[in-house]
Design a protein around this motif. Structure first.
Motif, PDB file in Angstrom:
ATOM      1  N   ILE A   7      15.351  13.715   0.977  1.00  0.00           N
ATOM      2  CA  ILE A   7      14.564  12.596   0.450  1.00  0.00           C
ATOM      3  C   ILE A   7      15.477  11.455   0.014  1.00  0.00           C
ATOM      4  O   ILE A   7      15.231  10.286   0.320  1.00  0.00           O
ATOM      5  CB  ILE A   7      13.693  13.058  -0.731  1.00  0.00           C
ATOM      6  N   LEU A   8      16.561  11.771  -0.694  1.00  0.00           N
ATOM      7  CA  LEU A   8      17.475  10.730  -1.166  1.00  0.00           C
ATOM      8  C   LEU A   8      18.153  10.030   0.005  1.00  0.00           C
ATOM      9  O   LEU A   8      18.365   8.807  -0.016  1.00  0.00           O
ATOM     10  CB  LEU A   8      18.524  11.325  -2.110  1.00  0.00           C
ATOM     11  N   ALA A   9      18.514  10.781   1.053  1.00  0.00           N
ATOM     12  CA  ALA A   9      19.168  10.191   2.214  1.00  0.00           C
ATOM     13  C   ALA A   9      18.253   9.197   2.916  1.00  0.00           C
ATOM     14  O   ALA A   9      18.712   8.228   3.528  1.00  0.00           O
ATOM     15  CB  ALA A   9      19.608  11.277   3.192  1.00  0.00           C
ATOM     16  N   ALA A  10      16.942   9.410   2.815  1.00  0.00           N
ATOM     17  CA  ALA A  10      15.972   8.506   3.448  1.00  0.00           C
ATOM     18  C   ALA A  10      15.615   7.338   2.533  1.00  0.00           C
ATOM     19  O   ALA A  10      14.801   6.494   2.901  1.00  0.00           O
ATOM     20  CB  ALA A  10      14.707   9.268   3.814  1.00  0.00           C
ATOM     21  N   GLY A  11      16.227   7.280   1.340  1.00  0.00           N
ATOM     22  CA  GLY A  11      15.980   6.175   0.429  1.00  0.00           C
ATOM     23  C   GLY A  11      14.916   6.439  -0.612  1.00  0.00           C
ATOM     24  O   GLY A  11      14.491   5.517  -1.315  1.00  0.00           O
ATOM     25  N   SER A 233       5.698  -0.684   5.291  1.00  0.00           N
ATOM     26  CA  SER A 233       6.862  -1.446   4.880  1.00  0.00           C
ATOM     27  C   SER A 233       7.996  -1.182   5.844  1.00  0.00           C
ATOM     28  O   SER A 233       8.138  -0.098   6.370  1.00  0.00           O
ATOM     29  CB  SER A 233       7.279  -1.034   3.469  1.00  0.00           C
ATOM     30  N   ALA A 234       8.845  -2.182   6.085  1.00  0.00           N
ATOM     31  CA  ALA A 234       9.853  -2.063   7.129  1.00  0.00           C
ATOM     32  C   ALA A 234      11.110  -2.801   6.754  1.00  0.00           C
ATOM     33  O   ALA A 234      11.124  -3.592   5.820  1.00  0.00           O
ATOM     34  CB  ALA A 234       9.286  -2.630   8.421  1.00  0.00           C
ATOM     35  N   ALA A 262      12.297   2.552  10.104  1.00  0.00           N
ATOM     36  CA  ALA A 262      12.946   2.824   8.821  1.00  0.00           C
ATOM     37  C   ALA A 262      13.444   4.262   8.740  1.00  0.00           C
ATOM     38  O   ALA A 262      14.563   4.530   8.293  1.00  0.00           O
ATOM     39  CB  ALA A 262      11.966   2.540   7.674  1.00  0.00           C
ATOM     40  N   VAL A 263      12.619   5.207   9.212  1.00  0.00           N
ATOM     41  CA  VAL A 263      13.029   6.620   9.236  1.00  0.00           C
ATOM     42  C   VAL A 263      14.195   6.812  10.195  1.00  0.00           C
ATOM     43  O   VAL A 263      15.154   7.541   9.913  1.00  0.00           O
ATOM     44  CB  VAL A 263      11.830   7.511   9.638  1.00  0.00           C
ATOM     45  N   LEU A 264      14.143   6.154  11.343  1.00  0.00           N
ATOM     46  CA  LEU A 264      15.195   6.280  12.346  1.00  0.00           C
ATOM     47  C   LEU A 264      16.541   5.799  11.808  1.00  0.00           C
ATOM     48  O   LEU A 264      17.578   6.444  12.007  1.00  0.00           O
ATOM     49  CB  LEU A 264      14.807   5.475  13.584  1.00  0.00           C
ATOM     50  N   LEU A 265      16.544   4.669  11.116  1.00  0.00           N
ATOM     51  CA  LEU A 265      17.793   4.146  10.570  1.00  0.00           C
ATOM     52  C   LEU A 265      18.376   5.084   9.510  1.00  0.00           C
ATOM     53  O   LEU A 265      19.588   5.262   9.425  1.00  0.00           O
ATOM     54  CB  LEU A 265      17.571   2.753   9.977  1.00  0.00           C
ATOM     55  N   SER A 351      21.237  -1.146   2.230  1.00  0.00           N
ATOM     56  CA  SER A 351      20.860  -2.268   1.362  1.00  0.00           C
ATOM     57  C   SER A 351      19.621  -2.995   1.871  1.00  0.00           C
ATOM     58  O   SER A 351      19.153  -3.938   1.230  1.00  0.00           O
ATOM     59  CB  SER A 351      22.005  -3.286   1.289  1.00  0.00           C
ATOM     60  N   MET A 352      19.070  -2.563   2.999  1.00  0.00           N
ATOM     61  CA  MET A 352      17.950  -3.278   3.591  1.00  0.00           C
ATOM     62  C   MET A 352      16.684  -3.140   2.736  1.00  0.00           C
ATOM     63  O   MET A 352      16.465  -2.107   2.103  1.00  0.00           O
ATOM     64  CB  MET A 352      17.699  -2.788   5.013  1.00  0.00           C
TER      65      MET A 352
END
Length: 358
Positions: A7-11, A233-234, A262-265, A351-352
């Protein structure tokens, strides 16, 4: 634990009992309390364990967990699961079952989403050996294969399939997916028995065009009633330098599906971190073969993610490693160039301004 890291890795953020959008619950946990949670994600062995909550089956895969949490938090909707390319009278829906042989997880994710969006059933294999075993079970209408993979590469996969098909009336179409569309590469693919060639990064329109050569199309069903779209959101790409991260390339791969982007990045960032750590170790001990393999892997995933500068730097390291010579200092210098660019790319991704699952 690993669920928190995913979860943290995905933001995402971990909330308190009275401040959370989503609760992730183990189905084996007795007496859990759903108060204070807007949505539940249930971890279970059975995909049909609950008709009320979103279910993620064990063993838990990072992408499945992140996407379920994002959907439960309202970041993804059922609208996001519709075909990326809607069927029309002049654009009939493709049908068929596609076997994908690709060793990089980010590239597999992109291909899986693209094929799903085209209305196709996809089976993913992590290398040529897995793909060969899957093909032998039957039922596939087309194979998409990377050319450079461990265990069994795409060329030998195609040769083996063609040899086993000899004397049979059935010939499965095989399409190569390669980072190098040079004449000798294309010739090598056709000589191995492949029918077509696609180049990375793989744009959705290019994939669809090739698939339409080899797969049948279904009759056009009646148009469904309009449904309300939930905005996802993107990433904001207004400040993304193309040489650092070209989001226009990524969006063309996923037909502007920004929630999936967003998930892919996030997946790419996690995978690149792991590859860089392995590269640092291999370069430090002068392991040229390992360096070449890892640099090739990073080159392909960076290109797929739109990180053109990073892909080019990784290509230089791959070429130097393949040339050999045992110059550890030179390998380390090239690795540090790759690492410096990679850190800029990864910092930019993190940072996006997109709204992650909470």
């Amino acid at each position: 634990d690993y669920l928190t890291r995913y979860i943290l890795a995905a933001g995402g953020r971990m909330g308190t009992d009275d401040q959370r959008d989503v609760t992730v619950v183990d189905s084996n946990l007795a007496g859990w309390n759903q108060e204070g949670s807007n949505s539940i994600v249930l971890l279970a062995d059975d995909p049909d364990a609950s008709a009320e909550y979103r279910v993620v089956t064990r063993p838990v895969r990072r992408a499945a967990l992140v996407e379920a949490v994002a959907a439960a938090a309202g970041r993804l909707s059922d609208e996001d699961l519709r075909p990326l390319v809607p069927a029309t009278a002049t654009h009939p829906q493709l049908v068929g079952r596609v076997l994908v042989a690709e060793d990089h997880p980010v590239n597999r994710k992109v291909l899986a989403r693209q094929l799903q969006g085209l209305g196709l059933d996809a089976h993913m294999a992590e290398d040529g050996r897995q793909a060969l075993n899957a093909w032998r079970q039957g039922g596939f209408d087309l194979i998409l294969t990377d050319c450079n993979m461990p265990e069994l590469d795409g060329y030998d996969l195609a040769r083996t399939i063609r040899a086993e098909e000899a004397g049979s009336s059935h010939r499965v179409p095989i399409v190569a997916v390669t980072a190098n569309a040079l004449h000798h590469e294309v010739t090598q693919c056709t000589s191995a028995g492949m029918d077509d060639v696609l180049t990375k990064p793989l744009l959705l329109e290019d994939l669809e065009q090739v698939l339409r050569r080899w797969l049948p199309a279904a009759p056009i069903p009646p148009a469904p009633a309009e449904t309300a779209a939930v905005a996802a959101s993107a990433p904001a790409d207004a400040v993304s330098p193309p040489n650092l991260l070209d989001l226009a390339v990524l969006r063309r791969q996923v037909a502007d599906d920004d929630a999936f982007l967003a998930v892919l990045l996030a997946d790419f960032a996690l995978s690149a971190d792991e590859t860089l750590a392995q590269l640092r170790e291999a370069a430090g001990r002068g392991d040229t073969a390992r360096c070449a393999a890892l640099a090739h892997r990073l080159k392909g995933s960076a290109a797929a993610a739109g990180a053109r500068g990073l892909s080019a730097a990784a290509a230089l390291l791959e070429t130097a490693a393949k040339a050999g010579g045992g110059d550890t200092a030179h390998l380390l210098r090239l690795f540090h160039d790759v690492d410096a660019i990679a850190q800029h790319v990864l910092d930019h991704i993190r940072s996006m301004s997109w709204s992650p699952p909470s």
